[in-house]
Scaffold this motif. Structure first.
Motif, PDB file in Angstrom:
ATOM      1  N   ILE A   9       0.761  -1.125   0.219  1.00  0.00           N
ATOM      2  CA  ILE A   9       0.061  -0.012   0.032  1.00  0.00           C
ATOM      3  C   ILE A   9       0.817   1.068   0.125  1.00  0.00           C
ATOM      4  O   ILE A   9       1.943   1.255   0.812  1.00  0.00           O
ATOM      5  N   VAL A  10       0.852   1.970  -0.811  1.00  0.00           N
ATOM      6  CA  VAL A  10       1.588   3.377  -1.129  1.00  0.00           C
ATOM      7  C   VAL A  10       0.632   4.337  -0.530  1.00  0.00           C
ATOM      8  O   VAL A  10      -0.202   4.811  -1.143  1.00  0.00           O
ATOM      9  N   GLY A  11       1.157   5.149   0.633  1.00  0.00           N
ATOM     10  CA  GLY A  11       0.462   6.082   1.293  1.00  0.00           C
ATOM     11  C   GLY A  11      -0.332   5.803   2.491  1.00  0.00           C
ATOM     12  O   GLY A  11      -1.186   4.939   2.834  1.00  0.00           O
ATOM     13  N   ALA A  12       0.395   6.390   3.715  1.00  0.00           N
ATOM     14  CA  ALA A  12      -0.210   5.788   5.088  1.00  0.00           C
ATOM     15  C   ALA A  12      -1.143   6.972   5.604  1.00  0.00           C
ATOM     16  O   ALA A  12      -0.862   7.466   6.425  1.00  0.00           O
ATOM     17  N   GLY A  13      -2.175   7.444   4.784  1.00  0.00           N
ATOM     18  CA  GLY A  13      -3.027   8.143   5.186  1.00  0.00           C
ATOM     19  C   GLY A  13      -4.235   7.541   5.777  1.00  0.00           C
ATOM     20  O   GLY A  13      -4.274   6.256   5.812  1.00  0.00           O
ATOM     21  N   ALA A  14      -5.605   8.198   5.704  1.00  0.00           N
ATOM     22  CA  ALA A  14      -6.547   7.400   6.156  1.00  0.00           C
ATOM     23  C   ALA A  14      -6.981   6.269   5.566  1.00  0.00           C
ATOM     24  O   ALA A  14      -7.214   5.139   6.081  1.00  0.00           O
ATOM     25  N   ALA A  15      -7.025   6.390   4.093  1.00  0.00           N
ATOM     26  CA  ALA A  15      -7.711   5.268   3.190  1.00  0.00           C
ATOM     27  C   ALA A  15      -6.467   4.074   3.156  1.00  0.00           C
ATOM     28  O   ALA A  15      -6.846   3.082   3.395  1.00  0.00           O
ATOM     29  N   GLY A  16      -5.343   4.535   3.304  1.00  0.00           N
ATOM     30  CA  GLY A  16      -4.219   3.438   2.957  1.00  0.00           C
ATOM     31  C   GLY A  16      -4.133   2.678   4.410  1.00  0.00           C
ATOM     32  O   GLY A  16      -4.036   1.301   4.413  1.00  0.00           O
TER      33      GLY A  16
END
Length: 394
Positions: A9-16
């Motif tokens: 998973i690329v991106g450790a924001g809310a969705a990721g």
């Protein structure tokens, strides 16, 4: 090449992070990377540091995009109630502010801790300060090179890097570029939930109002919102203006009712019949803030006592309050935009799994997709819902 994993998973924001939790709990070997030094940076700064984490009214009606109904499946299967249940289970206290908006009583960092804690429990690897330098198809999966020189082979790749809003936090168009490289269509992107700006002449005229806030109904582009409106040294801001910015386009006007609970013409007429000795600006100052009343009367060229005014003059003043129409020249852009409108086209994705129809194993979630919510927790709910949906199948 390096590690073999099930999911990157690329991106450790809310969705990721939501996707990582779900995939990890299914027993998938998951790596989530982010070029930032901390996870969930947008969560941390949202809601004035208290995170407006969802909205009680979240649903496709509050979404924009080529096909806003695309969001229906994910929003139904993992709803605001489902996310609230997780917040409650974690012992995070929250409150409803206005219009169904839910905020943490304490810090937004509690939401980040909830997600990172669940990722750790599910065996998810989190690597920060690491980006992606190269992605290529390899058999049924993907070969990915990371910025630290390492590489991974994965069955599923999830694009969760968001849009272009708030570039100072590292936002880029990486998800769009990667999607395009795999042949996916990307719709036109533009800043949304963003303050609107005036041309120099109008700015000079409204300079005296900078910092003034009123309750207003703002309409434009077929939409209408009633919330606060703020005059700024660049133009207009406040929740009602941020909302309408998602619908506004260059060259179009917006209309603001600056006293939505008052029929200003009738109120001024009644004050005139009651004696008419008051100055027009004084009478108007009982309906709107004095600074605004003075400005409107000056702009309408109406001065003196109410008793001396013809109905036409009072109507001109009333229209300037109840139907002030103004044409912004632009917006403050991605620098201050809360979200990006547009993105990876929804007709390229399966609405149940968020998987690309033509590229098995490629998933697109959150703000990177052409689904954008209203202000007030709707975009976070789309992040939770789309991340959850992808996490069931990646």
């Amino acid at each position: 090449m390096g590690d073999r994993l099930d999911v990157l998973i690329v991106g450790a924001g809310a969705a990721g992070m939501m996707c990582a939790v779900e995939a990890g709990q299914r027993g998938r070997r998951v790596l989530i990377v982010d070029h930032a030094q901390a996870p969930g940076e947008k969560i941390r700064i949202s809601g004035g540091g208290r995170c407006n984490f969802t909205n009680l009214g979240a649903g496709p009606h509050a979404m924009l995009g080529e096909n806003a109904r695309f969001a229906t499946s994910a929003l139904k299967r993992f709803s605001q109630r489902d996310f609230i249940a997780r917040v409650d289970a974690a012992g995070i206290a929250w409150h409803e502010k206005t219009l169904g908006q839910l905020f943490c009583d304490g810090s937004a960092k509690q939401i980040i801790a909830l997600l990172t804690g669940q990722m750790a429990e599910a065996g998810v690897q989190l690597r920060l300060g690491v980006g992606v330098t190269e992605v290529a198809r390899q058999g049924d999966g993907f070969r990915v090179r990371l910025s630290d020189g390492s590489g991974v082979e994965v069955a599923s790749l999830v694009l969760a890097t968001g849009g272009k809003s708030i570039p100072k936090m590292g936002a880029t168009g990486w998800a769009y570029e990667t999607a395009k490289a795999f042949g996916l269509r990307v719709t036109e992107t533009r800043p949304a939930l963003v303050p609107l700006t005036f041309e120099a002449g109008l700015l000079e005229e409204t300079k005296a109002l900078s910092g003034l806030s009123v309750d207003a109904v703002v309409s434009g582009g077929g939409a209408k919102f009633r919330e606060g409106l703020l005059f700024t040294h660049r133009g207009l801001s406040g929740p009602s203006v941020l909302q309408i910015s998602s619908y506004w386009r260059e060259g179009a006007a917006i209309t603001a009712n600056l006293a939505p609970d008052a029929d200003v013409f009738e109120a001024l007429k009644a004050a005139k019949q009651a004696g008419g000795k008051q100055e027009v600006a004084t009478a108007l100052g009982h309906i709107v803030p004095k600074r605004l009343a003075d400005w409107i009367c000056q702009r309408a060229g109406v001065s003196g006592r109410l008793g001396d005014q013809k109905d036409a003059a009072l109507k001109a003043v009333a229209e300037a309050v109840n139907a002030w129409t103004v044409k912004p020249v632009g917006s403050e852009g991605y620098r201050t935009a809360e979200v990006t409108l547009g993105g990876i086209a929804t007709d390229q994705l399966d609405q149940g799994t968020m998987q690309a129809k033509t590229v098995p194993g490629l998933f697109c979630i959150g703000e990177a997709v052409d689904i954008t919510g209203w202000l007030g927790g709707y975009n976070f709910q789309w992040a939770w819902s789309s991340g959850w949906a992808a996490g069931q199948g990646c």
